[in-house]
Scaffold this active site. Structure first.
Site, PDB file in Angstrom:
ATOM      1  N   ASP A   1      -2.340 -27.567   6.347  1.00  0.00           N
ATOM      2  CA  ASP A   1      -1.822 -26.988   5.109  1.00  0.00           C
ATOM      3  C   ASP A   1      -0.703 -27.870   4.565  1.00  0.00           C
ATOM      4  O   ASP A   1       0.130 -28.373   5.320  1.00  0.00           O
ATOM      5  CB  ASP A   1      -1.255 -25.595   5.442  1.00  0.00           C
ATOM      6  CG  ASP A   1      -0.770 -24.848   4.213  1.00  0.00           C
ATOM      7  OD1 ASP A   1      -1.623 -24.433   3.413  1.00  0.00           O
ATOM      8  OD2 ASP A   1       0.458 -24.688   4.064  1.00  0.00           O
TER       9      ASP A   1
ATOM     10  N   GLU B   1      -5.076 -30.458   3.236  1.00  0.00           N
ATOM     11  CA  GLU B   1      -4.789 -30.228   1.821  1.00  0.00           C
ATOM     12  C   GLU B   1      -3.784 -31.278   1.380  1.00  0.00           C
ATOM     13  O   GLU B   1      -2.716 -31.401   1.980  1.00  0.00           O
ATOM     14  CB  GLU B   1      -4.174 -28.829   1.678  1.00  0.00           C
ATOM     15  CG  GLU B   1      -3.803 -28.485   0.268  1.00  0.00           C
ATOM     16  CD  GLU B   1      -2.809 -27.334   0.205  1.00  0.00           C
ATOM     17  OE1 GLU B   1      -2.823 -26.615  -0.791  1.00  0.00           O
ATOM     18  OE2 GLU B   1      -2.008 -27.163   1.151  1.00  0.00           O
TER      19      GLU B   1
HETATM   20  C1  NOJ Z   1      -1.296 -23.965   0.731  1.00  0.00           C
HETATM   21  C2  NOJ Z   1      -2.151 -22.768   0.935  1.00  0.00           C
HETATM   22  O1  NOJ Z   1      -3.485 -23.120   0.685  1.00  0.00           O
HETATM   23  C3  NOJ Z   1      -1.646 -21.708  -0.008  1.00  0.00           C
HETATM   24  O2  NOJ Z   1      -2.499 -20.614  -0.058  1.00  0.00           O
HETATM   25  C4  NOJ Z   1      -0.253 -21.325   0.419  1.00  0.00           C
HETATM   26  O3  NOJ Z   1       0.277 -20.426  -0.511  1.00  0.00           O
HETATM   27  C5  NOJ Z   1       0.643 -22.550   0.521  1.00  0.00           C
HETATM   28  N1  NOJ Z   1       0.040 -23.678   1.160  1.00  0.00           N
HETATM   29  C6  NOJ Z   1       1.884 -22.236   1.303  1.00  0.00           C
HETATM   30  O4  NOJ Z   1       1.576 -22.225   2.671  1.00  0.00           O
END
Ligand code: NOJ
Length: 548
Positions: free
Chosen positions: A221, A284
């Site tokens: 993440d 991500e």
């Molecule tokens: C990315 C995640 O995909 C998202 O859903 C989240 O709100 C943020 N990171 C914070 O962890």
């Protein structure tokens, strides 16, 4: 995993060395299916999905033919942000079940040759995490430096102008110890201090904990924001911003995103992943195409699969798609393995953008391009954005930065298993509404209709397993004309032509040579000879095996 997979059987004729490479690199041939367990299947009537519910639905995943499941966070959490605010990294929240349920889930998936990928959230914890409680208890606490603490700026306000992605300053004042802490996201999600080697070691142990339990990989993440500028330099204004730009996006995140240190920390994670056999690291990367390349790493590897949203962001016409596919493939290193994401828990459902008729082309496109396909549960039945009544809004993004269309609840609504009450998702009250089109779009209905979008997904996933050219074959662009997106996949065994009519009218397809139709996205044409020119019906896409 002991059982022999279909793909392995198909590969029976290959040398044992190349078979073992392919087993190591299972993630190249598997479609990855994202599940938010809270919205998949409830087993205890509390209106929220859980691990036992998910286990009960594995038969469906096997029928569909996905090779891996990526699960959004199921760790203990106050659930302020869909579970991305974690208060204990090595356990399961009672909302979802227990570690014993988790172990069963891993076993049941593996038994069917389906891998499991977890969300790994290294950038921040919940403010309820024991580490943060210690850290904020006093400036002298040994864990003080595990988070990013700074003195107030000259005017007594925050140390600099950095903005939280969820609105307002990224700095929160702590009265007790008289300092600010940094949070890229919610106030309740303090950032860990990645410059501290103890933090990195602790997070590496989190990876090991789950890999020892059999997890096959992770989706990191927010991997671009692990470290911020040490000098705390202010971010410059985003000159493209105006009144319609959400306030958190009105600065350019030069000093908080993509810092070189973050890349080094990804290299360290990768080393941990490589301590174990056949594991995979996706991530991500929060950027557009031109920022993806360096996430693969250069001399030292970083992520196997930095997530690529180019198809989601592209205008839906042949020339734009052809250009965006090209731009992405050029932006990643020569030997990098591509990936294609068509949905996710932060992304608006693409069905609402393209309309139902073009979803069949989308399926054919992202499952025949070279690279690993990622889809989000519900994409295979064409789930659209669901309207959320104001009083039911859950997403903190919408609550904090309202009015800019940022609400992520509409794509996070529960899976529809049938047309009955609450779609068979729960016997209680669902945590988000199911949507008005439940009767039209649910698994049972589409599974009963052999010409449905769902069956197209199933056929395409099968074809990827049967035709190695669709996995390993080179992507060969062909000049797209006449509203038809065209490309080939090629290897020593031959060539396949993929042609997608992107408009709602018939179009004539010209191509060199002739071939045999393998699949039409309408699922209503028998396999047979295809000659040039060939007429594609409105919204029709085809896969043709070319004769040489
Ligand atoms: C990315 C995640 O995909 C998202 O859903 C989240 O709100 C943020 N990171 C914070 O962890």
């Amino acid at each position: 995993m002991k059982s022999e997979s279909t793909a392995e059987r198909i590969l029976g004729s290959m040398s044992s060395e190349s078979v073992s490479t392919r087993n190591q690199e299972w993630w190249k041939r598997s479609a990855i299916y994202e599940i938010a367990p809270i919205s998949f299947q409830d087993s205890n009537g509390d209106g929220k999905g859980d691990l036992r519910g998910l286990i009960g639905r594995i038969e469906y995943l096997e029928w569909l033919g996905v090779g891996a499941v990526w699960m959004t966070p199921v760790y203990p959490s106050p659930m302020l942000d869909f579970g991305y605010d974690i208060s204990e990294f090595c356990d399961i929240d009672p909302l979802f079940g227990s570690l014993a349920d988790f172990d069963r889930l891993v076993g049941e998936l593996h038994r069917r040759d389906i891998r499991l990928i977890l969300d790994f959230v290294p950038n921040h914890t919940s403010d309820q995490h024991a580490w943060f409680n210690e850290s904020r208890s006093s400036r002298a606490n040994p864990r003080r430096d595990w988070y990013v603490w700074r003195d107030a700026g000259a005017n007594g306000g925050p140390p600099n102008n950095w903005l939280s992605r969820f609105g307002g300053s990224a700095w929160a004042w702590d009265e007790q110890t008289g300092q600010y802490y940094y949070h890229s996201f919610l106030v309740g999600q303090p950032d860990l201090n990645f410059r501290n080697p103890q933090v990195r070691a602790a997070m590496a142990d989190v990876l090991r904990f789950w890999m020892r339990r059999g997890v096959d990989g992770f989706r990191v993440d927010a991997s671009a924001v692990l470290a911020e500028d040490e000098l705390l330099r202010d971010d410059p204004p985003n000159l493209k911003a105006d009144e319609s730009t959400p306030p958190p996006q009105r600065l350019k995140r030069i000093f908080t995103d993509d810092r070189p240190e973050s890349m080094l920390y990804l290299e360290e994670f990768r080393q941990v992943i490589d301590e174990f056999d056949a594991r995979m690291l996706a991530g991500e990367v929060q950027g557009k195409t031109d920022r993806i390349g360096h996430f693969y790493g250069e001399k030292k590897p970083r992520l196997h699969l930095p997530l690529n949203f180019a198809l989601l962001d592209s205008p839906w016409d042949a020339l734009s798609l052809q250009a965006n596919i090209d731009a992405y493939l050029k932006a990643i290193p020569d030997k990098a393995w591509p990936c294609w994401v068509i949905g996710g828990h932060d992304k608006k459902r693409i069905a609402s953008k393209l309309g139902q008729a073009q979803l069949r082309n989308l399926a054919m496109l992202f499952l025949t391009l070279k690279g690993t396909p990622f889809l989000f549960a519900g994409d295979e039945i064409g789930m659209e954005q669901v309207e959320i009544p104001r009083e039911q809004i859950q997403d903190p993004f919408e609550k904090l930065v309202g009015g800019f269309g940022l609400n992520r609840d509409p794509e996070r609504t529960p899976m529809r298993w049938n047309g009955e009450r609450h779609g068979g998702f729960t016997s209680g009250e669902p945590w988000l509404p199911l949507g008005a089109d439940l009767l039209e779009r649910n698994i049972k209905r589409l599974r009963d209709d052999k010409h449905s979008l769902l069956w197209l997904y199933r056929h395409l996933l099968q074809l990827r397993r049967q035709e190695p050219i669709l996995v390993d074959g080179e992507y060969v662009p062909v000049r797209s004309r006449n509203d038809i997106l065209v490309y080939k996949r090629a290897d020593r065994s031959g060539e396949m032509l993929i042609a997608l009519n992107l408009v709602h009218e018939p179009r004539k397809l010209h191509f060199e040579g002739r071939g045999t139709l393998l699949l039409s996205n309408r699922l209503d044409r028998a396999s047979g000879a295809v000659e040039c020119p060939s007429l594609l019906r409105p919204d029709e896409g085809i896969i043709v095996k070319l004769a040489h």
